[in-house]
Design a protein around this motif. Structure first.
Motif, PDB file in Angstrom:
ATOM      1  N   UNK A  27       0.835  -1.203   0.000  1.00 46.45           N
ATOM      2  CA  UNK A  27       0.000   0.000   0.000  1.00 46.45           C
ATOM      3  C   UNK A  27       0.867   1.248   0.000  1.00 46.45           C
ATOM      4  N   UNK A  28       0.324   2.284  -0.636  1.00 50.90           N
ATOM      5  CA  UNK A  28       0.961   3.599  -0.660  1.00 50.90           C
ATOM      6  C   UNK A  28      -0.114   4.643  -0.385  1.00 50.90           C
ATOM      7  N   UNK A  29       0.304   5.773   0.120  1.00 51.16           N
ATOM      8  CA  UNK A  29      -0.634   6.868   0.359  1.00 51.16           C
ATOM      9  C   UNK A  29      -0.377   7.975  -0.638  1.00 51.16           C
ATOM     10  N   UNK A  30      -1.445   8.440  -1.267  1.00 49.69           N
ATOM     11  CA  UNK A  30      -1.348   9.604  -2.133  1.00 49.69           C
ATOM     12  C   UNK A  30      -1.941  10.800  -1.404  1.00 49.69           C
ATOM     13  N   UNK A  31      -1.258  11.923  -1.527  1.00 47.11           N
ATOM     14  CA  UNK A  31      -1.687  13.183  -0.941  1.00 47.11           C
ATOM     15  C   UNK A  31      -1.389  14.257  -1.971  1.00 47.11           C
TER      16      UNK A  31
END
Length: 170
Positions: free
Chosen positions: A124-128
């Motif tokens: 998983x990765x977080x996009x902001x």
């Protein structure tokens, strides 16, 4: 898959005119004074708009509520590379190698879409705001996942770029 903060990776887009145009569009999407940014930020939940860019690339702006991991929709593409960047909000993306995923629906060539079942081999990765994820054909991905137990509103831009313009070399 490639992940980078747009202001830090401008040099990656100097390989050809199509990528240069993609960078310009993404940069405008982050610029609070630009018409592109204002148009994206004015979207209501469930709305989207599309714009054709040069070289066969297409920008899709959208606004939606994030969902639980159980509702994840896993997909990949054959002809297009996805450039996905959040403008407002945060979301989690699940990513897995296509060779470790079970195909749920084979390629729909009209949509350039393969659908997959959930996989135990996800990362998983977080996009902001400003964090850009680039997904190639071998990257099964599922976005729009809540960063916590609550729904959040995400406004983002997806640019689909023909694969012949992309060379993510090591």
């Amino acid at each position: 898959m490639f992940l980078g903060y747009l202001p830090d990776i401008a040099n990656k887009f100097k390989k050809n005119a199509v990528l240069s145009n993609v960078f310009g569009y993404l940069f405008d999407a982050l610029d609070t004074e630009s018409q592109v940014h204002k148009r994206i930020c004015s979207l209501e939940i469930g709305e989207k708009f599309e714009e054709l860019l040069n070289g066969g690339a297409k920008a899709i702006a959208q606004a939606y509520k994030t969902k639980s991991p159980k509702e994840a929709f896993y997909e990949s593409h054959v002809e297009m590379v996805d450039f996905q960047m959040v403008i407002e909000g945060k979301e989690i993306f699940f990513v897995a190698p296509h060779s470790l995923c079970e195909i749920k629906q084979p390629l729909d060539s009209a949509k350039d879409l393969i659908e997959y079942a959930s996989s135990p081999f996800i990362s998983s990765i977080q996009l902001f705001n400003g964090n850009l994820a680039v997904f190639e054909a071998f990257d099964v991905h599922a976005g729009g996942i809540s960063t916590n137990a609550e729904e959040a509103i995400v406004k983002k831009i997806v640019i689909k770029v023909p694969k012949e313009y992309i060379k993510l070399n090591f």
